[in-house]
Design a protein around this motif. Structure first.
Motif, PDB file in Angstrom:
ATOM      1  N   LEU A  69     -19.712   6.644   1.406  1.00 56.52           N
ATOM      2  CA  LEU A  69     -19.685   5.529   0.681  1.00 56.52           C
ATOM      3  C   LEU A  69     -18.593   4.447   1.186  1.00 56.52           C
ATOM      4  N   ILE A  70     -17.448   5.152   1.227  1.00 55.25           N
ATOM      5  CA  ILE A  70     -16.287   4.445   1.514  1.00 55.25           C
ATOM      6  C   ILE A  70     -16.547   3.624   2.946  1.00 55.25           C
ATOM      7  N   ALA A  75     -17.620  -1.246   6.126  1.00 57.40           N
ATOM      8  CA  ALA A  75     -18.337  -1.907   7.168  1.00 57.40           C
ATOM      9  C   ALA A  75     -19.095  -3.113   6.894  1.00 57.40           C
ATOM     10  N   GLU A  76     -19.194  -3.394   5.430  1.00 59.29           N
ATOM     11  CA  GLU A  76     -20.065  -4.665   5.202  1.00 59.29           C
ATOM     12  C   GLU A  76     -19.006  -5.778   4.969  1.00 59.29           C
ATOM     13  N   LYS A  77     -17.732  -5.490   5.278  1.00 56.93           N
ATOM     14  CA  LYS A  77     -16.644  -6.627   5.091  1.00 56.93           C
ATOM     15  C   LYS A  77     -16.855  -7.507   3.957  1.00 56.93           C
ATOM     16  N   ARG A  78     -16.697  -6.821   2.525  1.00 59.81           N
ATOM     17  CA  ARG A  78     -16.803  -7.265   1.353  1.00 59.81           C
ATOM     18  C   ARG A  78     -15.412  -8.045   1.007  1.00 59.81           C
ATOM     19  N   SER A  79     -15.470  -8.488  -0.122  1.00 59.43           N
ATOM     20  CA  SER A  79     -14.386  -9.165  -0.699  1.00 59.43           C
ATOM     21  C   SER A  79     -13.340  -7.684  -1.295  1.00 59.43           C
ATOM     22  N   SER A 275      -9.080   0.074  -3.288  1.00 58.48           N
ATOM     23  CA  SER A 275      -7.686   0.252  -2.490  1.00 58.48           C
ATOM     24  C   SER A 275      -7.217  -1.337  -2.111  1.00 58.48           C
ATOM     25  N   GLY A 276      -8.233  -2.481  -2.466  1.00 61.46           N
ATOM     26  CA  GLY A 276      -7.394  -4.052  -2.427  1.00 61.46           C
ATOM     27  C   GLY A 276      -8.318  -4.735  -2.189  1.00 61.46           C
ATOM     28  N   GLY A 277      -8.208  -6.069  -2.287  1.00 58.47           N
ATOM     29  CA  GLY A 277      -9.002  -7.148  -2.660  1.00 58.47           C
ATOM     30  C   GLY A 277      -9.501  -7.621  -3.903  1.00 58.47           C
ATOM     31  N   ILE A 278     -10.530  -8.329  -4.084  1.00 61.49           N
ATOM     32  CA  ILE A 278     -11.095  -8.748  -5.332  1.00 61.49           C
ATOM     33  C   ILE A 278     -12.278  -7.837  -5.593  1.00 61.49           C
ATOM     34  N   PHE A 279     -12.358  -7.100  -6.355  1.00 58.54           N
ATOM     35  CA  PHE A 279     -13.584  -6.132  -6.665  1.00 58.54           C
ATOM     36  C   PHE A 279     -14.787  -6.841  -7.165  1.00 58.54           C
ATOM     37  N   THR A 280     -15.801  -6.511  -6.612  1.00 57.89           N
ATOM     38  CA  THR A 280     -17.008  -7.165  -6.949  1.00 57.89           C
ATOM     39  C   THR A 280     -18.144  -6.216  -6.906  1.00 57.89           C
ATOM     40  N   GLY A 281     -17.805  -4.921  -7.006  1.00 55.88           N
ATOM     41  CA  GLY A 281     -18.600  -3.988  -6.450  1.00 55.88           C
ATOM     42  C   GLY A 281     -19.606  -3.391  -7.537  1.00 55.88           C
ATOM     43  N   ALA A 282     -20.347  -2.466  -7.282  1.00 54.71           N
ATOM     44  CA  ALA A 282     -21.214  -1.593  -7.890  1.00 54.71           C
ATOM     45  C   ALA A 282     -20.447  -1.138  -9.345  1.00 54.71           C
ATOM     46  N   CYS A 283     -21.107  -1.302 -10.451  1.00 50.52           N
ATOM     47  CA  CYS A 283     -20.122  -0.763 -11.648  1.00 50.52           C
ATOM     48  C   CYS A 283     -20.947  -0.925 -13.289  1.00 50.52           C
ATOM     49  N   GLY A 284     -20.906   0.244 -13.706  1.00 49.62           N
ATOM     50  CA  GLY A 284     -21.882   0.198 -14.988  1.00 49.62           C
ATOM     51  C   GLY A 284     -21.150  -0.436 -15.997  1.00 49.62           C
ATOM     52  N   LEU A 285     -21.845  -0.437 -17.128  1.00 49.95           N
ATOM     53  CA  LEU A 285     -21.115  -1.092 -18.368  1.00 49.95           C
ATOM     54  C   LEU A 285     -20.834  -0.222 -19.672  1.00 49.95           C
ATOM     55  N   ASP A 286     -20.908   1.073 -19.284  1.00 49.18           N
ATOM     56  CA  ASP A 286     -20.620   2.142 -20.216  1.00 49.18           C
ATOM     57  C   ASP A 286     -19.259   2.290 -20.242  1.00 49.18           C
TER      58      ASP A 286
END
Length: 342
Positions: A69-70, A75-79, A275-286
């Motif tokens: 996963l990491i 590899a997708e060069k996200r934020s 580990s760094g940057g602005i997290f915009t990733g997969a995340c639930g609401l629970d």
């Protein structure tokens, strides 16, 4: 989890063996050898040693899934970026059981100070600066580590109390999470099992304050409330407010004036390996974790973010902190927010 020296040397030898014969192995074998080497290095970096070969194999399989996963996300060069950390040999269920501890109950939201939201008027919102980082103003204590006690709720509440104490009195104090773990009873809070920030605030008010870390040190386990240790009060509050549900504008108005406690979904694999940057990733609401928002801003790419103080030690995230996208209720961050009054 028992961890001894036996398997690390074995794994290291296997990794070295495969490394010497890389040109002769198939792609799948090459990938396995590479992961073996990375696992051996991770074990060395974190001082991890397992008691049995079967346990080593189990942990290696979990590690591989987390590593895939990491590498895929990076590899997708996200934020934002992910990295291996001390949680990388834990499955999702194991991680939740050991580190998540927010107990969300509708009844807990009825205890806050009555009256309108104090930072909710138009002038207060308009006065909020474009960026805020309470660390720069000297009102945020250093990053702490809850270890494998699910009392994130206590760390979140204590951090908010420490900050408002500094803002209102000028006194810097590291307050006692252990006192909250031991003494907040009678509601839905259960020490290392789970708890709620509003119940912590209510206890501090009724108790006449909260002890210092020095007077009532953290033990990372449930204990019996020690009234002698809690006799001296390092920080006091007069009340607390709940921020309107799912209202990030109201949250921003509050954070412009003081750090706040929030619930969040923190058990996802991307979140725990941030580990760094602005997290915009997969995340639930629970909501299953609690943190403290200590600021906000906007990234170079225009992405607005919240600045979070976590309680997983300095080795996680950006030296213990996280930037998470603001304005989209990511990870349910605006669903359970409150702050103490002093």
């Amino acid at each position: 989890m028992a961890r001894l020296a036996f398997s690390f040397s074995t794994l290291l030898c296997v990794a070295m063996f495969f490394g010497l014969w890389l040109p002769m192995v198939a792609p799948r074998q090459l990938e396995e050898a590479t992961m073996s080497a990375r696992f051996a290095q991770w074990m060395a970096d974190h001082g991890v040693k397992y008691e049995r070969i079967a346990e080593t194999e189990k942990r290696f399989n979990v590690f591989k899934e987390n590593l895939k996963l990491i590498d895929s996300v990076n590899a997708e060069k996200r934020s934002y970026t992910l990295s291996l950390n001390k949680f990388s040999d834990l499955s999702l269920d194991e991680f939740r059981n050991q580190y998540m501890g927010l107990n969300v109950d509708a009844a807990g939201r009825k205890m806050a100070t009555k009256g309108p939201f104090m930072y909710g008027n138009v002038s207060a919102m308009a006065a909020a600066p474009d960026t805020m980082d309470w660390r720069a103003k000297g009102v945020v204590t250093p990053i702490k580590n809850q270890q494998n006690c699910g009392c994130c709720w206590a760390f979140s509440a204590a951090a908010a109390v420490e900050s408002i104490t500094k803002i209102k009195t000028g006194n810097s104090v590291s307050s006692s999470e252990q006192e909250l773990v031991d003494c907040v009873t009678g509601g839905i809070s259960r020490g290392c099992q789970s708890g709620l920030m509003d119940e912590a605030f209510k206890f501090i008010i009724n108790n006449g304050g909260l002890s210092s870390e020095n007077d009532y040190p953290y033990q990372a386990k449930d204990g019996t409330c020690d009234t002698q240790k809690s006799s001296s009060k390092a920080a006091t509050i007069t009340g607390f407010h709940d921020i309107p549900y799912h209202d990030e504008n109201a949250m921003l108005s509050a954070v412009a004036n003081q750090p706040i406690s929030v619930g969040i979904n923190g058990s996802g694999s991307e979140f725990r390996h941030y580990s760094g940057g602005i997290f915009t990733g997969a995340c639930g609401l629970d909501l299953d974790h609690a943190v403290t928002i200590i600021g906000y801003g906007t990234g170079d790419d225009g992405t607005p973010y919240w600045l979070i103080k976590n309680s997983w030690g300095e080795s996680w995230g950006e030296n213990g902190y996280m930037k998470i996208q603001r304005g989209v209720n990511l990870c349910g961050i605006s669903n359970l927010a409150s702050f103490p009054l002093a």
